[in-house]
Design an enzyme around this catalytic site. Structure first.
Site, mmCIF file in Angstrom:
data_model
loop_
_atom_site.group_PDB
_atom_site.id
_atom_site.type_symbol
_atom_site.label_atom_id
_atom_site.label_comp_id
_atom_site.label_asym_id
_atom_site.label_seq_id
_atom_site.Cartn_x
_atom_site.Cartn_y
_atom_site.Cartn_z
ATOM 1 N N GLU A 102 -10.231 -16.653 7.207
ATOM 2 C CA GLU A 102 -10.284 -15.163 6.760
ATOM 3 C C GLU A 102 -9.049 -14.709 6.561
ATOM 4 O O GLU A 102 -7.927 -15.203 7.215
ATOM 5 C CB GLU A 102 -11.101 -14.199 7.493
ATOM 6 N N ASP A 103 -8.619 -13.761 5.917
ATOM 7 C CA ASP A 103 -7.318 -13.036 5.543
ATOM 8 C C ASP A 103 -7.274 -12.366 6.631
ATOM 9 O O ASP A 103 -5.976 -12.275 7.238
ATOM 10 C CB ASP A 103 -7.366 -12.599 4.182
ATOM 11 N N ASP A 106 -11.230 -6.600 10.244
ATOM 12 C CA ASP A 106 -11.049 -5.358 10.339
ATOM 13 C C ASP A 106 -12.218 -4.832 11.069
ATOM 14 O O ASP A 106 -12.199 -4.730 12.329
ATOM 15 C CB ASP A 106 -11.099 -4.765 8.951
ATOM 16 N N PHE A 156 -3.211 -0.679 6.328
ATOM 17 C CA PHE A 156 -3.731 -1.233 5.095
ATOM 18 C C PHE A 156 -2.642 -2.187 4.471
ATOM 19 O O PHE A 156 -1.723 -1.780 4.203
ATOM 20 C CB PHE A 156 -4.301 -0.337 4.026
ATOM 21 N N ARG A 169 -1.942 -9.638 -4.647
ATOM 22 C CA ARG A 169 -2.321 -10.899 -3.923
ATOM 23 C C ARG A 169 -1.290 -12.165 -3.951
ATOM 24 O O ARG A 169 -1.061 -12.848 -3.036
ATOM 25 C CB ARG A 169 -3.526 -11.598 -4.155
HETATM 26 P P1 IMP Z 1 -14.463 -6.417 7.899
HETATM 27 O O1 IMP Z 1 -15.986 -6.859 7.489
HETATM 28 O O2 IMP Z 1 -14.488 -4.998 7.990
HETATM 29 O O3 IMP Z 1 -13.885 -7.122 8.850
HETATM 30 O O4 IMP Z 1 -13.777 -6.671 6.376
HETATM 31 C C1 IMP Z 1 -12.830 -7.696 6.389
HETATM 32 C C2 IMP Z 1 -12.613 -7.618 5.101
HETATM 33 O O5 IMP Z 1 -11.874 -6.472 4.420
HETATM 34 C C3 IMP Z 1 -11.413 -8.762 4.782
HETATM 35 O O6 IMP Z 1 -11.609 -10.045 4.517
HETATM 36 C C4 IMP Z 1 -10.504 -7.950 3.708
HETATM 37 O O7 IMP Z 1 -10.922 -8.575 2.250
HETATM 38 C C5 IMP Z 1 -10.838 -6.624 3.757
HETATM 39 N N1 IMP Z 1 -9.782 -6.022 4.323
HETATM 40 C C6 IMP Z 1 -9.809 -5.239 5.486
HETATM 41 N N2 IMP Z 1 -8.583 -4.755 5.567
HETATM 42 C C7 IMP Z 1 -7.724 -5.109 4.741
HETATM 43 C C8 IMP Z 1 -6.474 -4.590 4.447
HETATM 44 O O8 IMP Z 1 -5.675 -4.129 5.203
HETATM 45 N N3 IMP Z 1 -6.121 -4.996 3.379
HETATM 46 C C9 IMP Z 1 -6.739 -5.637 2.265
HETATM 47 N N4 IMP Z 1 -8.214 -6.146 2.707
HETATM 48 C C10 IMP Z 1 -8.613 -5.616 3.683
HETATM 49 MG MG MG Z 2 -11.824 -10.637 2.627
#
Ligand code: IMP
Ligand code: MG
Length: 185
Positions: A102-103, A106, A156, A169
């Site tokens: 994963e990148d 959150d 963010f 990106r």
């Molecule tokens: P989660 O399900 O809330 O953990 O969402 C994770 C996904 O939200 C990541 O794989 C990203 O694609 C996106 N995301 C969450 N925070 C950021 C951020 O600060 N920048 C860019 N994408 C984010």
């Molecule tokens: Mg993502």
């Protein structure tokens, strides 16, 4: 260079050199932990593709790659909590050691669903998660992360694969956006 309505560039969090160094450490750790085993590295599109490309070149093991695309965000900066599979694995994960890449984590909703519900039901030998970034303060889902590049504040972030509305990106570093009074900077 950064021009998004309502946002401006806040600053650089991690330089290309810092990222490279950390990715090398993660690769070494993963190589040790999986010694003698094969790994199916599963990138979560699109955000992970830059990190994954660098990471697999630091892993000294038998590696195959696959990808999934899930949606939970749309173009907003907050999670909807809704996970939809847009692209499934090409190969069955049954009996494989799956390493999800994963990148950023959150809320954790995306990975919680993928690991504990979706993949767990398909009989993998193991499922681990490696994420480049983690925002622990925003976690709402209880998901265990095995390898983390950097923990960050509730910011963010963009670059090194991470986007805002599909932009940025390609940046070699990771920067954060701040809300701006002006419309476009
Ligand atoms: P989660 O399900 O809330 O953990 O969402 C994770 C996904 O939200 C990541 O794989 C990203 O694609 C996106 N995301 C969450 N925070 C950021 C951020 O600060 N920048 C860019 N994408 C984010
Ligand atoms: Mg993502």
């Amino acid at each position: 260079m950064i021009s998004v309505p309502g946002y401006e560039m806040g600053g650089i969090l991690f330089s290309a050199e810092q990222i490279h160094e950390r990715v090398r450490e993660l690769g070494q750790q993963i190589s040790e932990d999986y010694r003698g085993q094969s790994i199916t590295v599963v990138g979560i599109l699109k955000g992970s593709f830059v990190f994954m490309a660098d990471l697999i070149r630091e892993i000294d093991a038998d590696v195959t790659v696959d990808f999934m695309e899930v949606s939970s965000y749309g173009n907003a900066t907050k999670s909807s909590g809704n996970v939809k599979i847009k692209k499934d694995l090409d190969s069955s994960p049954a009996g494989r050691n799956i390493l999800i890449v994963e990148d950023i984590i959150d809320s954790g909703n995306t990975l919680k669903y993928l690991r504990d519900t979706y993949l767990a039901g398909k009989g993998p030998a193991s499922v681990r998660i490696v994420t480049l970034l983690d925002k622990p303060s925003r976690r709402t889902a209880d998901v265990q992360v095995d390898y983390t590049g950097f923990q960050i504040e509730d910011l963010f972030v963009i670059g090194y694969g991470l986007d805002y509305a599909q932009q940025f990106r390609q940046l070699p570093y990771i920067a954060y956006l701040e809300e701006s009074e002006q419309d476009v900077l």
